[in-house]
Design an enzyme around this catalytic site. Structure first.
Site, mmCIF file in Angstrom:
data_model
loop_
_atom_site.group_PDB
_atom_site.id
_atom_site.type_symbol
_atom_site.label_atom_id
_atom_site.label_comp_id
_atom_site.label_asym_id
_atom_site.label_seq_id
_atom_site.Cartn_x
_atom_site.Cartn_y
_atom_site.Cartn_z
ATOM 1 N N TYR A 50 -3.265 -1.261 10.186
ATOM 2 C CA TYR A 50 -3.664 0.084 9.741
ATOM 3 C C TYR A 50 -2.529 1.049 10.012
ATOM 4 O O TYR A 50 -1.932 1.021 11.097
ATOM 5 C CB TYR A 50 -4.904 0.558 10.507
ATOM 6 C CG TYR A 50 -6.140 0.538 9.634
ATOM 7 C CD1 TYR A 50 -6.218 1.357 8.516
ATOM 8 C CD2 TYR A 50 -7.211 -0.304 9.919
ATOM 9 C CE1 TYR A 50 -7.338 1.340 7.699
ATOM 10 C CE2 TYR A 50 -8.326 -0.334 9.103
ATOM 11 C CZ TYR A 50 -8.385 0.492 7.994
ATOM 12 O OH TYR A 50 -9.474 0.469 7.189
ATOM 13 N N GLU A 52 -2.469 4.750 8.850
ATOM 14 C CA GLU A 52 -2.748 6.044 8.218
ATOM 15 C C GLU A 52 -1.707 7.070 8.629
ATOM 16 O O GLU A 52 -1.284 7.115 9.782
ATOM 17 C CB GLU A 52 -4.158 6.505 8.605
ATOM 18 C CG GLU A 52 -5.202 5.691 7.861
ATOM 19 C CD GLU A 52 -6.594 5.799 8.463
ATOM 20 O OE1 GLU A 52 -6.718 6.323 9.572
ATOM 21 O OE2 GLU A 52 -7.535 5.341 7.822
ATOM 22 N N ASP A 205 4.099 10.073 -16.537
ATOM 23 C CA ASP A 205 3.542 8.805 -16.059
ATOM 24 C C ASP A 205 4.303 7.695 -16.793
ATOM 25 O O ASP A 205 4.070 7.456 -17.981
ATOM 26 C CB ASP A 205 2.038 8.773 -16.371
ATOM 27 C CG ASP A 205 1.386 7.446 -16.016
ATOM 28 O OD1 ASP A 205 2.102 6.455 -15.792
ATOM 29 O OD2 ASP A 205 0.138 7.400 -15.986
ATOM 30 N N THR A 231 3.381 2.818 -11.916
ATOM 31 C CA THR A 231 2.845 1.656 -11.220
ATOM 32 C C THR A 231 4.012 0.688 -11.030
ATOM 33 O O THR A 231 5.056 0.823 -11.658
ATOM 34 C CB THR A 231 1.691 0.990 -11.997
ATOM 35 O OG1 THR A 231 2.118 0.757 -13.337
ATOM 36 C CG2 THR A 231 0.457 1.862 -11.987
ATOM 37 N N LYS A 234 4.243 -3.591 -13.661
ATOM 38 C CA LYS A 234 4.397 -3.881 -15.102
ATOM 39 C C LYS A 234 5.855 -4.295 -15.343
ATOM 40 O O LYS A 234 6.269 -5.332 -14.843
ATOM 41 C CB LYS A 234 3.957 -2.658 -15.908
ATOM 42 C CG LYS A 234 2.488 -2.291 -15.664
ATOM 43 C CD LYS A 234 2.030 -1.162 -16.535
ATOM 44 C CE LYS A 234 0.535 -0.919 -16.413
ATOM 45 N NZ LYS A 234 0.174 0.022 -15.347
ATOM 46 N N ARG A 240 0.899 -5.174 -7.507
ATOM 47 C CA ARG A 240 0.073 -4.081 -8.026
ATOM 48 C C ARG A 240 0.098 -2.930 -7.038
ATOM 49 O O ARG A 240 -0.349 -3.071 -5.904
ATOM 50 C CB ARG A 240 -1.364 -4.545 -8.242
ATOM 51 C CG ARG A 240 -1.479 -5.844 -8.993
ATOM 52 C CD ARG A 240 -2.890 -6.121 -9.390
ATOM 53 N NE ARG A 240 -3.196 -5.366 -10.579
ATOM 54 C CZ ARG A 240 -2.892 -5.778 -11.811
ATOM 55 N NH1 ARG A 240 -2.321 -6.930 -12.012
ATOM 56 N NH2 ARG A 240 -3.192 -5.035 -12.843
HETATM 57 N N1 DSN Z 1 -4.589 -1.262 -17.797
HETATM 58 C C1 DSN Z 1 -3.207 -0.886 -17.902
HETATM 59 C C2 DSN Z 1 -2.623 -1.331 -19.194
HETATM 60 O O1 DSN Z 1 -2.949 -2.422 -19.597
HETATM 61 O O2 DSN Z 1 -1.835 -0.649 -19.807
HETATM 62 C C3 DSN Z 1 -3.008 0.538 -17.658
HETATM 63 O O3 DSN Z 1 -3.730 0.931 -16.564
#
Ligand code: DSN
Length: 444
Positions: A50, A52, A205, A231, A234, A240
């Protein structure tokens, strides 16, 4: 005790998923294959801790090593995007993209203030405040006053003069760009100019493009935006998670919005994996990868257009291709399942000016990040493009019933008939022959 001995049920499922990922062509544009090093970091003992708070300002004891890890991750993040630590801060604790966007919005806006963001069927994202007439689908839409901007009807790309006009009328406090199914680059300079001309913040974003920006093949929003959220799983090829970069004067509010406002303890094992992925993304090999991702997507888009398919916006600048199937007569639901039975995994997706629903939309979205990680290039794209167009053509006359009861029976029938189809079976076999030659890499 190893999982193979301690929990056979889960171990069997892990093996089955691993086999599936090896055998199919993973072409959902938001998916990728992490390296063994990333997976080792995510499965490490950091999972037990933990932590925080922020480094050196924790609420729990025992965080001296975690502090080093999180500081290293933040340093690598700023370095990867060539940011001056005196001007930019970064938070690496948000659990994923939607909580990260919620944290940014909650930090910058009072409840009820206005947001102007990209319309979902035009490629936007749920977490930018998606709502339907009479239905506030997301928490963001319930708390803030959200208006959407749209693509141009003819080109299906953004008309920035129109967004400027709309911003003057709406007077938002926050302008958001970015999304999941917009195949073109966003003009971040123009968007920031629009936001600042009406006194709004600009949030870019870049979840989908993060790796392409790091690899130098898509334009960086950092010279223009106030906040950049991405994120990490990708095109950036990490675990993730999410990172929120912000101008220094906004960073403390964003940190506090992530914790304690929205989340509890950060997932330090994920942060370890992000740190490893950031190290990998700094290499020349990663830049070459990012270039190939875009090249591969452009080859596919060209092949689809040559086959007469309606590729939204007439191509792509990125890793994804969006096909509006309406002019081909094919149903996106049928195509997506036919492709899955042929071992090609894409997703059905809404397209601009869609008259379908999110469950039964009119398009398919596909992308090249994962297949490029396996080393596939021009030659393989020609094969893949050929298989996809052949499947679309072979199922184009299968109509999805309008009526709900008929549709339920149709779905049961299709899930029997499609796997038995000779064309689909032949392509499924050819796909596994190809994927066997491109093993999922353990290390890059
Ligand atoms: N679910 C993602 C996507 O496939 O683009 C975005 O959050």
């Amino acid at each position: 005790m190893a999982i193979n001995t301690s929990d056979r049920q889960v171990a069997v499922l892990i093996t089955a998923e691993s086999k599936r990922q090896q055998e199919v062509l993973e072409m959902i544009p938001s998916e990728n294959y992490t390296s063994q090093a990333v997976r080792e970091a995510v499965g490490s003992v950091f999972i037990n801790k933990y932590a925080e708070g922020q480094a050196k300002k924790r609420y729990y004891q025992g965080n001296s090593v975690v502090d080093e890890l999180e500081s290293l991750c933040k340093k690598r993040a700023l370095e990867l995007f060539q940011l001056d630590p005196d001007q930019w801060g970064v938070n690496v604790q948000a659990l994923s993209g939607s909580p990260a966007n919620l944290a940014v919005i909650a930090a910058l806006l009072e409840p009820g203030e206005r947001i102007l963001s990209m319309y979902l069927p035009d490629g936007g994202h749920l977490s930018h405040g998606w709502q339907l007439p009479g239905k506030k689908v997301t928490l963001v839409a319930k708390i803030w006053d959200v208006t959407f901007y749209h693509v141009d009807k003819g080109t299906r790309v953004f008309d920035y003069d129109e967004i400027q006009k709309q911003a003057k009328e709406v007077k938002p406090k926050l302008l958001i760009s970015g999304g999941t199914a917009y195949p073109r680059e966003i003009d971040h300079k123009r968007m920031a100019g629009i936001a600042h001309s009406v006194g709004a913040y600009y949030l870019a974003d870049v979840s989908h493009e993060a790796g392409l920006i790091a690899g130098g093949v898509n334009t960086s929003p950092f010279p223009y935006a106030d906040v950049v959220m991405m994120t990490t799983h990708k095109t950036l090829r990490g675990p993730r998670g999410a990172m929120i970069f912000s101008k220094k004067e906004l960073s403390s509010a964003i940190d506090q919005s992530v914790f304690p406002s929205i989340q509890g303890g950060p997932h330090e094992h994920t942060i370890a994996g992000i740190a490893v992925a950031l190290g990998e993304a700094k290499t020349p090999a990663f830049s070459a990868y990012a270039k190939q991702v875009v090249k591969n997507a452009q080859i596919l888009a060209g092949l689809f257009m040559k086959a007469g398919l309606d590729v939204v916006s007439g191509g792509t600048d990125k890793h994804l291709v969006l096909i509006d199937l309406r002019s081909s007569g094919a149903s996106a639901w049928v195509v997506a399942w036919a492709l899955e039975y042929a071992n090609i995994v894409v997703n059905r997706n809404t397209v601009p000016f869609d008259n379908g629903t999110s469950v039964y939309p009119s398009g398919i979205r596909l992308g090249t990040p994962a297949i490029t990680t396996r080393g596939m290039k021009e030659k393989e794209m020609k094969l893949i493009g050929g298989w996809i167009t052949e499947i679309i053509s072979s199922v184009k006359d299968i109509r999805l019933p309008e009526n709900k009861e008929e549709r339920a029976a149709f779905i049961i029938r299709m899930k029997k008939e499609l796997p038995a189809d000779k064309t689909i079976q032949r392509i499924a076999k050819e796909v596994t022959e190809l994927t066997a030659k491109f093993p999922v890499p353990e290390r890059y």
